[in-house]
Design a protein around this motif. Structure first.
Motif, PDB file in Angstrom:
ATOM      1  N   ALA A 135       0.745  -1.151   0.087  1.00 38.76           N
ATOM      2  CA  ALA A 135      -0.497  -0.109   0.038  1.00 38.76           C
ATOM      3  C   ALA A 135       0.924   0.830  -0.028  1.00 38.76           C
ATOM      4  O   ALA A 135       0.430   2.704  -0.897  1.00 38.76           O
ATOM      5  CB  ALA A 135      -0.962  -0.001   1.620  1.00 38.76           C
ATOM      6  N   PHE A 136       2.213   1.602   0.587  1.00 40.96           N
ATOM      7  CA  PHE A 136       3.289   2.642   0.484  1.00 40.96           C
ATOM      8  C   PHE A 136       2.781   2.807  -0.068  1.00 40.96           C
ATOM      9  O   PHE A 136       3.810   4.049  -1.060  1.00 40.96           O
ATOM     10  CB  PHE A 136       3.670   1.699   1.846  1.00 40.96           C
ATOM     11  N   LEU A 137       3.740   1.740  -1.130  1.00 37.32           N
ATOM     12  CA  LEU A 137       4.655   1.445  -2.297  1.00 37.32           C
ATOM     13  C   LEU A 137       3.709   2.156  -3.518  1.00 37.32           C
ATOM     14  O   LEU A 137       4.362   3.290  -4.416  1.00 37.32           O
ATOM     15  CB  LEU A 137       5.648   0.346  -2.917  1.00 37.32           C
ATOM     16  N   ARG A 138       2.444   1.680  -3.429  1.00 31.55           N
ATOM     17  CA  ARG A 138       1.115   2.060  -4.068  1.00 31.55           C
ATOM     18  C   ARG A 138       0.972   3.547  -3.860  1.00 31.55           C
ATOM     19  O   ARG A 138       1.605   3.925  -5.231  1.00 31.55           O
ATOM     20  CB  ARG A 138      -0.030   1.162  -4.569  1.00 31.55           C
ATOM     21  N   ARG A 180       2.896   5.676  -3.243  1.00 30.87           N
ATOM     22  CA  ARG A 180       3.916   6.810  -3.777  1.00 30.87           C
ATOM     23  C   ARG A 180       3.992   6.662  -5.292  1.00 30.87           C
ATOM     24  O   ARG A 180       5.008   7.689  -5.431  1.00 30.87           O
ATOM     25  CB  ARG A 180       5.787   5.685  -2.836  1.00 30.87           C
ATOM     26  N   PHE A 181       4.155   5.592  -5.890  1.00 30.77           N
ATOM     27  CA  PHE A 181       4.462   5.534  -7.302  1.00 30.77           C
ATOM     28  C   PHE A 181       2.427   6.230  -7.738  1.00 30.77           C
ATOM     29  O   PHE A 181       3.460   7.049  -8.975  1.00 30.77           O
ATOM     30  CB  PHE A 181       3.381   4.160  -7.670  1.00 30.77           C
ATOM     31  N   LEU A 182       1.614   6.417  -7.125  1.00 30.98           N
ATOM     32  CA  LEU A 182       1.227   7.228  -7.490  1.00 30.98           C
ATOM     33  C   LEU A 182       0.930   8.554  -7.296  1.00 30.98           C
ATOM     34  O   LEU A 182       0.642   9.718  -8.141  1.00 30.98           O
ATOM     35  CB  LEU A 182      -1.371   6.858  -7.331  1.00 30.98           C
ATOM     36  N   ARG A 183       1.413   9.174  -6.208  1.00 32.09           N
ATOM     37  CA  ARG A 183       2.111  10.216  -6.279  1.00 32.09           C
ATOM     38  C   ARG A 183       3.127  10.649  -7.129  1.00 32.09           C
ATOM     39  O   ARG A 183       2.995  12.012  -7.293  1.00 32.09           O
ATOM     40  CB  ARG A 183       2.751  10.537  -4.198  1.00 32.09           C
ATOM     41  N   ALA A 184       3.673   9.602  -7.774  1.00 37.03           N
ATOM     42  CA  ALA A 184       4.703  10.449  -8.499  1.00 37.03           C
ATOM     43  C   ALA A 184       4.281  10.592  -9.509  1.00 37.03           C
ATOM     44  O   ALA A 184       4.825  11.301 -10.510  1.00 37.03           O
ATOM     45  CB  ALA A 184       6.134   8.496  -8.556  1.00 37.03           C
ATOM     46  N   LEU A 185       3.219  10.144 -10.250  1.00 34.17           N
ATOM     47  CA  LEU A 185       2.539   9.922 -11.229  1.00 34.17           C
ATOM     48  C   LEU A 185       2.028  11.678 -11.287  1.00 34.17           C
ATOM     49  O   LEU A 185       1.657  11.596 -12.271  1.00 34.17           O
ATOM     50  CB  LEU A 185       1.535   8.681 -11.349  1.00 34.17           C
ATOM     51  N   PHE A 186       0.925  11.426 -10.404  1.00 29.02           N
ATOM     52  CA  PHE A 186       0.995  12.618 -10.860  1.00 29.02           C
ATOM     53  C   PHE A 186       1.985  14.217 -10.067  1.00 29.02           C
ATOM     54  O   PHE A 186       1.204  14.903 -10.802  1.00 29.02           O
ATOM     55  CB  PHE A 186      -0.027  13.000  -8.800  1.00 29.02           C
ATOM     56  N   ALA A 187       2.331  13.535  -9.925  1.00 27.12           N
ATOM     57  CA  ALA A 187       4.100  14.902  -9.806  1.00 27.12           C
ATOM     58  C   ALA A 187       4.185  15.140 -11.304  1.00 27.12           C
ATOM     59  O   ALA A 187       4.931  16.458 -12.011  1.00 27.12           O
ATOM     60  CB  ALA A 187       4.483  14.237  -8.744  1.00 27.12           C
ATOM     61  N   VAL A 188       4.169  14.145 -11.873  1.00 26.27           N
ATOM     62  CA  VAL A 188       5.223  13.796 -13.615  1.00 26.27           C
ATOM     63  C   VAL A 188       3.695  14.423 -14.607  1.00 26.27           C
ATOM     64  O   VAL A 188       4.247  14.989 -15.313  1.00 26.27           O
ATOM     65  CB  VAL A 188       6.166  13.064 -13.839  1.00 26.27           C
ATOM     66  N   SER A 189       2.161  14.784 -13.996  1.00 23.59           N
ATOM     67  CA  SER A 189       1.624  14.447 -15.205  1.00 23.59           C
ATOM     68  C   SER A 189       1.486  16.224 -15.793  1.00 23.59           C
ATOM     69  O   SER A 189       1.980  16.726 -15.130  1.00 23.59           O
ATOM     70  CB  SER A 189       0.321  14.536 -14.616  1.00 23.59           C
ATOM     71  N   ASN A 190       1.303  16.204 -17.378  1.00 21.96           N
ATOM     72  CA  ASN A 190       0.994  17.276 -17.784  1.00 21.96           C
ATOM     73  C   ASN A 190       2.842  18.114 -17.627  1.00 21.96           C
ATOM     74  O   ASN A 190       2.671  19.467 -17.663  1.00 21.96           O
ATOM     75  CB  ASN A 190       0.177  18.121 -16.583  1.00 21.96           C
ATOM     76  N   LYS A 191       3.634  17.645 -17.591  1.00 20.17           N
ATOM     77  CA  LYS A 191       4.677  17.880 -17.721  1.00 20.17           C
ATOM     78  C   LYS A 191       5.375  17.027 -18.982  1.00 20.17           C
ATOM     79  O   LYS A 191       5.725  16.316 -19.519  1.00 20.17           O
ATOM     80  CB  LYS A 191       5.703  17.194 -16.299  1.00 20.17           C
ATOM     81  N   PRO A 192       6.118  18.762 -19.407  1.00 19.28           N
ATOM     82  CA  PRO A 192       7.230  17.701 -20.561  1.00 19.28           C
ATOM     83  C   PRO A 192       8.238  16.453 -20.209  1.00 19.28           C
ATOM     84  O   PRO A 192       8.581  17.332 -19.532  1.00 19.28           O
ATOM     85  CB  PRO A 192       8.244  19.189 -21.271  1.00 19.28           C
ATOM     86  N   SER A 193       7.836  16.140 -21.518  1.00 18.60           N
ATOM     87  CA  SER A 193       9.107  14.930 -21.584  1.00 18.60           C
ATOM     88  C   SER A 193       9.612  14.141 -22.570  1.00 18.60           C
ATOM     89  O   SER A 193       8.704  14.313 -23.208  1.00 18.60           O
ATOM     90  CB  SER A 193       7.941  13.346 -20.922  1.00 18.60           C
ATOM     91  N   THR A 194      10.767  13.879 -22.132  1.00 20.34           N
ATOM     92  CA  THR A 194      11.613  13.077 -23.090  1.00 20.34           C
ATOM     93  C   THR A 194      11.135  11.824 -23.438  1.00 20.34           C
ATOM     94  O   THR A 194      11.336  11.031 -22.288  1.00 20.34           O
ATOM     95  CB  THR A 194      12.767  13.293 -23.010  1.00 20.34           C
ATOM     96  N   ASP A 203      -1.806   3.723 -17.899  1.00 22.12           N
ATOM     97  CA  ASP A 203      -3.912   3.079 -17.301  1.00 22.12           C
ATOM     98  C   ASP A 203      -2.956   2.073 -16.346  1.00 22.12           C
ATOM     99  O   ASP A 203      -1.465   2.182 -16.167  1.00 22.12           O
ATOM    100  CB  ASP A 203      -3.587   1.937 -18.799  1.00 22.12           C
ATOM    101  N   ILE A 204      -3.791   1.458 -15.943  1.00 23.42           N
ATOM    102  CA  ILE A 204      -3.468   0.374 -14.188  1.00 23.42           C
ATOM    103  C   ILE A 204      -2.759   0.189 -14.304  1.00 23.42           C
ATOM    104  O   ILE A 204      -2.529  -0.330 -13.205  1.00 23.42           O
ATOM    105  CB  ILE A 204      -5.475   0.001 -14.067  1.00 23.42           C
TER     106      ILE A 204
END
Length: 110
Positions: free
Chosen positions: A29-32, A34-48, A65-66
């Protein structure tokens, strides 16, 4: 007498298994989260995205996706043109570089 000793040992082992399962569930649960927070942090950011065959494409990272089998991106700049929306298979991606700034990283609470 041997039977009572065996049953007490099995109770201890079962209790330890339940405790270990609880620890594993907590860790997952902790790792999941953290993973979701990381995805939220990088959403709408320019990426290569660096991909196989020495292909490099740029896009705005949106989500995944899930099962994390594809990334949703927008404004995908490819050698053949720009796509307004696209899915990139994760199996095709070697690395992702996301542009972030230090102010956002300092303000993020984990």
């Amino acid at each position: 007498m041997a039977d009572s000793k065996e049953s007490s040992n099995s109770l201890v082992i079962n209790g330890e298994n339940e405790a270990n399962e609880g620890n594993v569930q907590y860790s997952r649960a902790f790792l999941r989260e953290r993973f979701l927070r990381a995805l939220f942090a990088v959403s709408n950011k320019p990426s290569t995205f660096r991909m196989y065959e020495k292909t490099v494409v740029c896009a705005t990272f949106r989500s995944t996706d899930i099962e994390t089998t594809a990334f949703q991106v927008s404004n995908l700049v490819t050698p053949m043109g720009v796509l307004p929306e696209a899915l990139i298979r994760t199996s095709d991606v070697l690395t992702i570089t996301v542009a972030t700034n230090c102010e956002e990283q300092i303000g993020t609470v984990y």
